[in-house]
Design an enzyme around this catalytic site. Structure first.
Site, mmCIF file in Angstrom:
data_model
loop_
_atom_site.group_PDB
_atom_site.id
_atom_site.type_symbol
_atom_site.label_atom_id
_atom_site.label_comp_id
_atom_site.label_asym_id
_atom_site.label_seq_id
_atom_site.Cartn_x
_atom_site.Cartn_y
_atom_site.Cartn_z
ATOM 1 N N ARG A 106 -6.324 0.633 -15.065
ATOM 2 C CA ARG A 106 -5.698 1.886 -14.608
ATOM 3 C C ARG A 106 -7.053 2.967 -14.045
ATOM 4 O O ARG A 106 -8.211 3.612 -13.368
ATOM 5 C CB ARG A 106 -5.054 2.025 -13.490
ATOM 6 C CG ARG A 106 -4.289 0.447 -12.794
ATOM 7 C CD ARG A 106 -2.935 0.491 -12.413
ATOM 8 N NE ARG A 106 -3.168 1.575 -11.225
ATOM 9 C CZ ARG A 106 -2.823 2.768 -11.273
ATOM 10 N NH1 ARG A 106 -2.579 3.585 -12.058
ATOM 11 N NH2 ARG A 106 -3.055 3.327 -9.604
ATOM 12 N N CYS A 112 -13.711 -1.361 -28.574
ATOM 13 C CA CYS A 112 -15.466 -0.873 -28.574
ATOM 14 C C CYS A 112 -16.054 -0.151 -27.701
ATOM 15 O O CYS A 112 -17.580 -1.567 -27.078
ATOM 16 C CB CYS A 112 -16.606 -1.798 -29.460
ATOM 17 S SG CYS A 112 -15.118 -1.286 -31.259
ATOM 18 N N GLU A 113 -15.602 0.733 -26.575
ATOM 19 C CA GLU A 113 -16.950 1.313 -25.769
ATOM 20 C C GLU A 113 -16.089 2.901 -25.329
ATOM 21 O O GLU A 113 -15.123 2.955 -25.724
ATOM 22 C CB GLU A 113 -15.930 0.724 -24.177
ATOM 23 C CG GLU A 113 -15.643 -1.018 -24.212
ATOM 24 C CD GLU A 113 -17.329 -1.299 -23.276
ATOM 25 O OE1 GLU A 113 -18.080 -0.496 -22.794
ATOM 26 O OE2 GLU A 113 -17.248 -2.533 -23.499
ATOM 27 N N GLU A 163 4.792 -5.940 1.721
ATOM 28 C CA GLU A 163 3.951 -6.672 0.717
ATOM 29 C C GLU A 163 4.875 -5.879 -0.204
ATOM 30 O O GLU A 163 3.333 -5.015 -1.072
ATOM 31 C CB GLU A 163 2.668 -7.490 1.242
ATOM 32 C CG GLU A 163 3.268 -8.827 1.574
ATOM 33 C CD GLU A 163 1.894 -9.494 2.211
ATOM 34 O OE1 GLU A 163 0.694 -8.222 1.633
ATOM 35 O OE2 GLU A 163 1.901 -10.065 2.683
ATOM 36 N N PRO A 164 5.260 -5.093 -0.347
ATOM 37 C CA PRO A 164 4.978 -3.821 -0.927
ATOM 38 C C PRO A 164 4.463 -4.444 -3.305
ATOM 39 O O PRO A 164 5.465 -4.820 -3.463
ATOM 40 C CB PRO A 164 6.587 -3.004 -1.533
ATOM 41 C CG PRO A 164 6.995 -3.843 -1.266
ATOM 42 C CD PRO A 164 6.503 -4.557 -0.714
ATOM 43 N N GLY A 165 3.802 -3.447 -3.620
ATOM 44 C CA GLY A 165 3.642 -4.180 -4.894
ATOM 45 C C GLY A 165 4.086 -2.749 -5.856
ATOM 46 O O GLY A 165 5.057 -2.341 -6.227
ATOM 47 N N TYR A 169 -0.315 -3.181 -11.547
ATOM 48 C CA TYR A 169 -1.662 -3.052 -11.975
ATOM 49 C C TYR A 169 -2.093 -3.069 -13.660
ATOM 50 O O TYR A 169 -2.906 -2.018 -13.709
ATOM 51 C CB TYR A 169 -2.022 -2.507 -10.578
ATOM 52 C CG TYR A 169 -2.340 -2.873 -9.785
ATOM 53 C CD1 TYR A 169 -1.800 -4.420 -9.298
ATOM 54 C CD2 TYR A 169 -0.717 -2.425 -9.221
ATOM 55 C CE1 TYR A 169 -1.698 -4.940 -8.081
ATOM 56 C CE2 TYR A 169 -0.538 -2.615 -7.763
ATOM 57 C CZ TYR A 169 -1.067 -3.727 -6.984
ATOM 58 O OH TYR A 169 -0.342 -4.190 -6.021
ATOM 59 N N GLY A 205 0.769 -1.463 0.167
ATOM 60 C CA GLY A 205 -0.012 0.297 -0.050
ATOM 61 C C GLY A 205 0.711 1.332 -0.112
ATOM 62 O O GLY A 205 0.017 2.947 0.288
ATOM 63 N N TYR A 231 -10.201 3.133 -11.907
ATOM 64 C CA TYR A 231 -9.752 4.114 -10.707
ATOM 65 C C TYR A 231 -9.664 4.684 -11.525
ATOM 66 O O TYR A 231 -9.404 5.633 -10.577
ATOM 67 C CB TYR A 231 -8.314 3.091 -9.841
ATOM 68 C CG TYR A 231 -7.734 1.513 -9.665
ATOM 69 C CD1 TYR A 231 -9.388 1.000 -8.611
ATOM 70 C CD2 TYR A 231 -6.666 1.101 -10.292
ATOM 71 C CE1 TYR A 231 -8.911 -0.816 -9.152
ATOM 72 C CE2 TYR A 231 -7.088 -0.044 -9.928
ATOM 73 C CZ TYR A 231 -7.488 -0.734 -9.405
ATOM 74 O OH TYR A 231 -7.025 -2.317 -9.052
HETATM 75 C C1 LIG Z 1 -2.414 -8.692 0.679
HETATM 76 C C2 LIG Z 1 -2.091 -7.372 -0.336
HETATM 77 N N1 LIG Z 1 -0.807 -7.453 -0.335
HETATM 78 C C3 LIG Z 1 0.073 -6.310 -0.800
HETATM 79 C C4 LIG Z 1 -0.927 -6.179 -2.052
HETATM 80 C C5 LIG Z 1 -0.260 -4.905 -2.637
HETATM 81 O O1 LIG Z 1 -0.243 -3.562 -2.598
HETATM 82 P P1 LIG Z 1 0.260 -2.118 -3.378
HETATM 83 O O2 LIG Z 1 0.877 -2.478 -4.993
HETATM 84 O O3 LIG Z 1 -0.478 -1.021 -2.677
HETATM 85 O O4 LIG Z 1 1.957 -1.984 -1.974
HETATM 86 C C6 LIG Z 1 -1.968 -6.203 -1.693
HETATM 87 C C7 LIG Z 1 -2.675 -5.122 -2.854
HETATM 88 O O5 LIG Z 1 -3.893 -5.316 -3.217
HETATM 89 C C8 LIG Z 1 -2.719 -7.640 -0.801
HETATM 90 O O6 LIG Z 1 -3.764 -6.711 -1.333
#
Ligand SMILES: Cc1ncc(COP(=O)(O)O)c(C=O)c1O
Length: 411
Positions: free
Chosen positions: A301, A331-332, A262-264, A360, A221, A305
């Protein structure tokens, strides 16, 4: 670290468009920054591979020592294929069927369970095993309604007030809870959300409830800036507060635990861009509509979002700014990457780069209208490598037909 326009043009010439480009040097920088921001000896960075499961990105993160947050059997098998050890993978799917649990348990990865009902079923089938429990942190935050995961309006995690029921189940079935987990949302906007979520989890993470803890996992997050006017967050400052809180917790708990995140988005968003070509400019009365060769299924996105992605005209960067709607080829009516966006004057044939598209974007993609997903290219030390080819429409159709058990179409 931006990729130069010269390299982008070369990529477009060699591999065509639409093409995703990932700068692995940026990912290494982001990972190193994150590590430095949280100076805890037992820090585990569990990359949320749902953000981007590109094989080269996963290999790069594997080489850096990353762990993995996997959310489906597909994620899990991909991570194993890349070479991640099972001990470095946490499995955090939601609303799993029994068969999925059994499939995952065969691989030996740690299961993270986020509902009382699933916990009860798991405990009956797998008594005495190690597990992680996902709690709902009861903190509501995230940069859009659809990516807030805390609070009782969402489906995620066990409510904190249900902890006594949890403890009853784990004692009855001798489960060893080695980790507690929470994820508050994506793009946390309020600076104290992570700290509040941590405090809420810590309020139940005591020796009498959970004597076997080895880690606390506070999810992802970490907000990044997409728009030019968004100030970047100083995670070094936030990291100090987090480490101080965690260190106090560990002292009270009685031993130093592993600190997991858990950074994404934080690791991969800035590293990616989607290169598209403009094929149609339409003047609808006072609107300039710019049509490109990609579309929302390939980068959803903005539509999903209302997310902002900066868009630059690579072919003509320094001309007068005009106001455009940047559209795709689907086609939207909602197939828009940006509305009323000021961009250096665009001509048909120009290349546009949709920035910060490393998280994402490809991973949320699909083939609506049966248009194949873009190619993927990685850049490292200014060297360009094709990571994944773009299927031709006929190749895509052959896959679809093969999945339907029909005969292959002639090429
Ligand atoms: C359980 C969990 N961990 C980590 C993430 C990664 O979030 P972010 O990409 O915002 O760091 C998510 C994203 O939905 C998630 O559901």
């Amino acid at each position: 670290m931006a990729i130069s326009s010269k390299i982008l043009k070369k990529i477009a010439k060699t591999y065509g468009t639409p093409t995703y480009i990932y700068n692995l040097d940026t990912i290494i920088d982001r990972y190193t920054y994150f590590q430095n921001a949280f100076p805890w000896p037992k820090l585990a960075i569990c990359y949320a591979m749902k953000a981007n499961y590109n094989f080269d990105i996963l290999r790069c993160l594997h080489a850096l020592g990353s762990y993995i947050d996997a959310v489906s059997p597909g994620d899990l098998y991909m991570a194993l294929k890349v070479g991640f050890n099972t001990s470095k993978i946490i499995y955090t799917a939601n609303n799993m069927k029994d068969a999925e649990v059994d499939e995952v348990m065969k691989t030996g990865v740690l299961m993270n369970i986020g509902s009382l009902s699933r916990l009860e079923k798991y405990a009956h089938k797998y008594p005495g095993t190690d597990i992680c429990l996902r709690f709902n942190p009861d903190v509501v935050d995230g940069e859009h309604e659809k990516i807030k995961t805390g609070g009782d309006l969402t489906k995620f995690g066990i409510l904190l007030e249900d902890v006594d029921q949890v403890v009853d189940i784990i004692r009855r079935h001798r489960l060893k809870v080695v980790g507690l987990h929470e994820h508050t949302g994506s793009g946390l906007v309020k600076s104290d959300s992570i700290l509040n979520a941590m405090k809420n989890i810590m309020s139940i993470a005591n020796q009498s409830n959970f004597p076997d803890l080895m880690f606390l996992d506070f999810g992802g997050g970490f907000k990044i800036s997409y728009a030019p006017n968004e100030a970047p967050i100083d995670y070094i400052v936030m990291g100090k507060q987090i480490i101080s809180l965690f260190s106090d917790f560990c002292r009270d708990y009685g031993r130093d635990l592993e600190l997991r995140f858990e950074p994404g988005k934080f690791l991969t968003a800035h590293a990616g861009e989607l290169l598209v070509e403009v094929n149609t400019i339409k003047k609808n009365r006072n609107r300039l509509i710019c049509g490109t060769d990609s579309g929302f299924p390939q980068l959803i996105r903005p539509m999903f979002y209302e997310a902002y992605h900066q868009i630059d005209n690579i072919s003509n960067p320094d001309d007068k700014l005009l106001k455009y709607d940047i559209c795709g080829n689907i086609c939207e009516t909602g197939d828009l990457f940006a509305k009323d966006r000021h961009i250096s004057q665009i001509k048909e044939g120009d290349l546009l780069s949709i920035r910060d598209a490393g998280a994402y974007c490809y991973s949320m993609g699909g083939v609506y209208n049966l248009r194949p997903m873009p190619a993927e290219v990685v850049v490292q030390n200014n060297e360009i490598r094709l990571s994944r080819e773009r299927l031709t429409p006929l190749e895509l159709i052959n896959l679809v037909v093969a999945e339907s058990n029909y005969m292959m179409l002639p090429n």
